[in-house]
Design a protein around this motif. Structure first.
Motif, PDB file in Angstrom:
ATOM      1  N   GLU A  44     -17.881  20.908 -25.912  1.00  0.00           N
ATOM      2  CA  GLU A  44     -17.017  21.290 -24.794  1.00  0.00           C
ATOM      3  C   GLU A  44     -16.128  20.131 -24.382  1.00  0.00           C
ATOM      4  O   GLU A  44     -14.954  20.334 -24.027  1.00  0.00           O
ATOM      5  CB  GLU A  44     -17.866  21.769 -23.608  1.00  0.00           C
ATOM      6  CG  GLU A  44     -18.529  23.119 -23.828  1.00  0.00           C
ATOM      7  CD  GLU A  44     -17.528  24.233 -24.060  1.00  0.00           C
ATOM      8  OE1 GLU A  44     -16.408  24.163 -23.516  1.00  0.00           O
ATOM      9  OE2 GLU A  44     -17.854  25.183 -24.806  1.00  0.00           O
ATOM     10  N   ALA A  45     -16.651  18.919 -24.415  1.00  0.00           N
ATOM     11  CA  ALA A  45     -15.837  17.759 -24.063  1.00  0.00           C
ATOM     12  C   ALA A  45     -14.688  17.587 -25.044  1.00  0.00           C
ATOM     13  O   ALA A  45     -13.547  17.297 -24.644  1.00  0.00           O
ATOM     14  CB  ALA A  45     -16.708  16.511 -24.046  1.00  0.00           C
ATOM     15  N   LEU A  46     -14.953  17.747 -26.334  1.00  0.00           N
ATOM     16  CA  LEU A  46     -13.891  17.641 -27.344  1.00  0.00           C
ATOM     17  C   LEU A  46     -12.858  18.735 -27.154  1.00  0.00           C
ATOM     18  O   LEU A  46     -11.640  18.479 -27.197  1.00  0.00           O
ATOM     19  CB  LEU A  46     -14.503  17.694 -28.749  1.00  0.00           C
ATOM     20  CG  LEU A  46     -13.603  17.367 -29.924  1.00  0.00           C
ATOM     21  CD1 LEU A  46     -14.443  16.875 -31.126  1.00  0.00           C
ATOM     22  CD2 LEU A  46     -12.766  18.551 -30.376  1.00  0.00           C
ATOM     23  N   ILE A  47     -13.319  19.963 -26.932  1.00  0.00           N
ATOM     24  CA  ILE A  47     -12.411  21.094 -26.736  1.00  0.00           C
ATOM     25  C   ILE A  47     -11.563  20.885 -25.486  1.00  0.00           C
ATOM     26  O   ILE A  47     -10.348  21.145 -25.481  1.00  0.00           O
ATOM     27  CB  ILE A  47     -13.204  22.412 -26.645  1.00  0.00           C
ATOM     28  CG1 ILE A  47     -13.815  22.753 -28.015  1.00  0.00           C
ATOM     29  CG2 ILE A  47     -12.316  23.546 -26.153  1.00  0.00           C
ATOM     30  CD1 ILE A  47     -14.843  23.867 -27.967  1.00  0.00           C
ATOM     31  N   ASP A  48     -12.172  20.391 -24.407  1.00  0.00           N
ATOM     32  CA  ASP A  48     -11.421  20.152 -23.177  1.00  0.00           C
ATOM     33  C   ASP A  48     -10.332  19.111 -23.398  1.00  0.00           C
ATOM     34  O   ASP A  48      -9.234  19.213 -22.829  1.00  0.00           O
ATOM     35  CB  ASP A  48     -12.358  19.697 -22.066  1.00  0.00           C
ATOM     36  CG  ASP A  48     -13.221  20.832 -21.504  1.00  0.00           C
ATOM     37  OD1 ASP A  48     -12.882  22.013 -21.777  1.00  0.00           O
ATOM     38  OD2 ASP A  48     -14.205  20.542 -20.813  1.00  0.00           O
ATOM     39  N   PHE A  49     -10.634  18.114 -24.239  1.00  0.00           N
ATOM     40  CA  PHE A  49      -9.620  17.109 -24.542  1.00  0.00           C
ATOM     41  C   PHE A  49      -8.436  17.741 -25.273  1.00  0.00           C
ATOM     42  O   PHE A  49      -7.278  17.503 -24.909  1.00  0.00           O
ATOM     43  CB  PHE A  49     -10.226  15.983 -25.398  1.00  0.00           C
ATOM     44  CG  PHE A  49      -9.184  15.074 -25.986  1.00  0.00           C
ATOM     45  CD1 PHE A  49      -8.478  14.207 -25.178  1.00  0.00           C
ATOM     46  CD2 PHE A  49      -8.903  15.110 -27.340  1.00  0.00           C
ATOM     47  CE1 PHE A  49      -7.504  13.377 -25.706  1.00  0.00           C
ATOM     48  CE2 PHE A  49      -7.929  14.290 -27.879  1.00  0.00           C
ATOM     49  CZ  PHE A  49      -7.216  13.418 -27.061  1.00  0.00           C
ATOM     50  N   VAL A  50      -8.727  18.567 -26.274  1.00  0.00           N
ATOM     51  CA  VAL A  50      -7.642  19.227 -27.011  1.00  0.00           C
ATOM     52  C   VAL A  50      -6.839  20.121 -26.077  1.00  0.00           C
ATOM     53  O   VAL A  50      -5.602  20.143 -26.123  1.00  0.00           O
ATOM     54  CB  VAL A  50      -8.207  20.032 -28.198  1.00  0.00           C
ATOM     55  CG1 VAL A  50      -7.110  20.865 -28.862  1.00  0.00           C
ATOM     56  CG2 VAL A  50      -8.859  19.108 -29.217  1.00  0.00           C
ATOM     57  N   ARG A  51      -7.525  20.837 -25.224  1.00  0.00           N
ATOM     58  CA  ARG A  51      -6.838  21.752 -24.296  1.00  0.00           C
ATOM     59  C   ARG A  51      -5.942  20.984 -23.324  1.00  0.00           C
ATOM     60  O   ARG A  51      -4.965  21.530 -22.804  1.00  0.00           O
ATOM     61  CB  ARG A  51      -7.869  22.571 -23.521  1.00  0.00           C
ATOM     62  CG  ARG A  51      -7.263  23.688 -22.669  1.00  0.00           C
ATOM     63  CD  ARG A  51      -8.318  24.452 -21.910  1.00  0.00           C
ATOM     64  NE  ARG A  51      -9.179  25.223 -22.801  1.00  0.00           N
ATOM     65  CZ  ARG A  51     -10.480  24.971 -22.997  1.00  0.00           C
ATOM     66  NH1 ARG A  51     -11.071  23.973 -22.362  1.00  0.00           N
ATOM     67  NH2 ARG A  51     -11.184  25.724 -23.820  1.00  0.00           N
ATOM     68  N   SER A  52      -6.248  19.731 -23.077  1.00  0.00           N
ATOM     69  CA  SER A  52      -5.471  18.947 -22.119  1.00  0.00           C
ATOM     70  C   SER A  52      -4.148  18.467 -22.693  1.00  0.00           C
ATOM     71  O   SER A  52      -3.287  17.997 -21.932  1.00  0.00           O
ATOM     72  CB  SER A  52      -6.285  17.729 -21.668  1.00  0.00           C
ATOM     73  OG  SER A  52      -6.336  16.721 -22.684  1.00  0.00           O
ATOM     74  N   LEU A  53      -3.959  18.566 -24.010  1.00  0.00           N
ATOM     75  CA  LEU A  53      -2.784  17.978 -24.646  1.00  0.00           C
ATOM     76  C   LEU A  53      -1.528  18.830 -24.451  1.00  0.00           C
ATOM     77  O   LEU A  53      -1.610  20.034 -24.293  1.00  0.00           O
ATOM     78  CB  LEU A  53      -3.062  17.799 -26.135  1.00  0.00           C
ATOM     79  CG  LEU A  53      -4.181  16.816 -26.468  1.00  0.00           C
ATOM     80  CD1 LEU A  53      -4.459  16.796 -27.950  1.00  0.00           C
ATOM     81  CD2 LEU A  53      -3.837  15.418 -25.960  1.00  0.00           C
TER      82      LEU A  53
END
Length: 412
Positions: free
Chosen positions: A403-412
């Motif tokens: 989820e942390a990795l996905i949240d990072f991608v979603r933030s871009l």
């Protein structure tokens, strides 16, 4: 300007069997779209001059302009405006359906594609007396696929990246000990020479250019990208692409004799994309960013590349462009193959998608088959895929870390 951001909830399919229709007969282009909220996204580069803002607005209006038959639309077309495939500069709602003749195994593209004399793109609408294309006979094996219109945010950053940077990354990947082996799509400039040489001096037939734009990096510059889209998607001719595409009726013109738009129209739309800012990004989650790098996602989705010092737009010259792509072609395996080749890109080859404006999408990959970022990551895993090890690393993470990795991608 402030616009409501539209998000693609369900991929739209082009009806390959429909007859000639006018734009007003088109199914609701907002079908499958949900309104999220007010978001400053379709805005010019920070620090833009008054002249740049004026140019941006001119290009933005042309990007949204809906062509009619009297404007030169057709004879065959897919959508009647640029915004029809890139609403608010974001992804969709329009989709392009592609077709290719296959061998009996359904996996290998046929050497002989003569059964598709008008090309691999379905153009389902016709005007000016044109007959729309239909599928070939049932005695051949046809692979159909679709491509959703990509967002055009930050395309000036992408055009500004120095060729040497892309070549450096390709060399670094070639020296790796794993499966990641991105390669440059060396392409031909297919448009006529642009009379405005501000951004380049390429002429028709120039070879060995670095492809940057399109899902398979088949186009090198934004003016060529614009002229190609006008011609291929709308049947709009220009001084850069002056000829109507082949069609079943042999029509060499439409309801507007001669070239449909002037050169400055093409260049204004290209400049609009050059001047489009990357949408505001959320503060980077340090843990998610670290996991993104540990899984080797950043090997292909390179966080930043240096731009040319002589790029004509001052704000984009000699900076680290946060594009999250390497511009290289990667083999992602047969599960994502579409049977098509673009320049040197094969059926299984795809340019690393730039992770720009991710929060403006709810459908991912070239055809929108992934409804979540996690699905998009997992679909990178296939037989022979260069990304298989990264997917395995992602699978090995705890749910919290995923989820942390996905949240990072979603933030871009």
């Amino acid at each position: 300007m402030s616009r409501f951001a539209l998000f693609l909830a369900v991929p739209l399919l082009v009806n390959a069997g429909c007859g000639a229709e006018s734009p007003s007969d088109d199914p609701d282009p907002l079908a499958g779209i949900r309104l999220i909220g007010d978001d400053l996204s379709d805005i010019p580069l920070h620090g833009s001059s008054r002249e740049q803002v004026a140019r941006f607005k001119d290009g933005d209006a042309l990007f949204d302009f809906v062509f009619r038959e009297r404007d030169g639309l057709g004879p065959l077309y897919i959508r009647a405006s640029c915004a029809g495939c890139h609403e608010g500069a974001a992804r969709g709602p329009g989709a392009v359906q592609k077709m290719v003749l296959m061998e009996a195994d359904g996996l290998t593209p046929a050497v002989d594609q003569a059964g598709l004399p008008y090309g691999h793109t379905m153009r389902p609408y016709g005007v000016a007396g044109a007959t729309t294309l239909s599928l070939p006979g049932t005695d051949v094996t046809i692979k159909l696929s679709q491509r959703l219109g990509p967002p055009v945010f930050g395309r000036g950053y992408m055009e500004a990246v120095d060729d040497a940077e892309i070549e450096r990354v390709a060399a670094e990947q070639a020296a790796r000990g794993d499966a990641i082996r991105g390669r440059i799509n060396r392409v031909v400039f297919h448009s006529k020479k642009n009379g405005d040489e501000t951004f380049h001096t390429f002429a028709e037939g120039d070879e060995n250019l670095i492809g940057r734009f399109g899902f398979k990096a088949r186009v090198a510059t934004l003016d060529d990208f614009t002229a190609d889209a006008y011609q291929g998607d709308m049947g709009i001719t220009s001084p850069l692409r002056p000829h109507e595409l082949p069609n079943p009726d042999g029509l060499t013109d439409d309801a507007k004799p001669g070239e449909d738009v002037v050169l400055d129209t093409v260049n204004a739309v290209a400049d609009y994309m050059r001047l489009l800012e990357i949408p505001r990004r959320a503060p980077a989650d340090a843990r998610g960013e670290a996991l993104f790098e540990e899984a080797d996602c950043a090997v292909c989705h390179v966080p930043s590349l240096r731009t040319r010092a002589d790029y004509p737009i001052e704000q984009l010259a000699d900076i680290d462009a946060p594009v999250y792509t390497d511009f290289l072609l990667h083999d992602l395996g047969p599960d994502l193959a579409d049977g098509l080749a673009d320049e040197s890109a094969s059926s299984v080859s795809w340019r690393t998608a730039p992770l720009i404006g991710m929060r403006h999408s709810t459908a991912y990959l070239h055809d929108g088959r992934a409804r979540t970022i996690e699905q998009a990551i997992l679909l990178h895993d296939g037989e022979g895929s260069e990304a298989a090890a990264s997917v395995a690393a992602f699978r090995a993470l705890s749910r919290e870390d995923r989820e942390a990795l996905i949240d990072f991608v979603r933030s871009l």
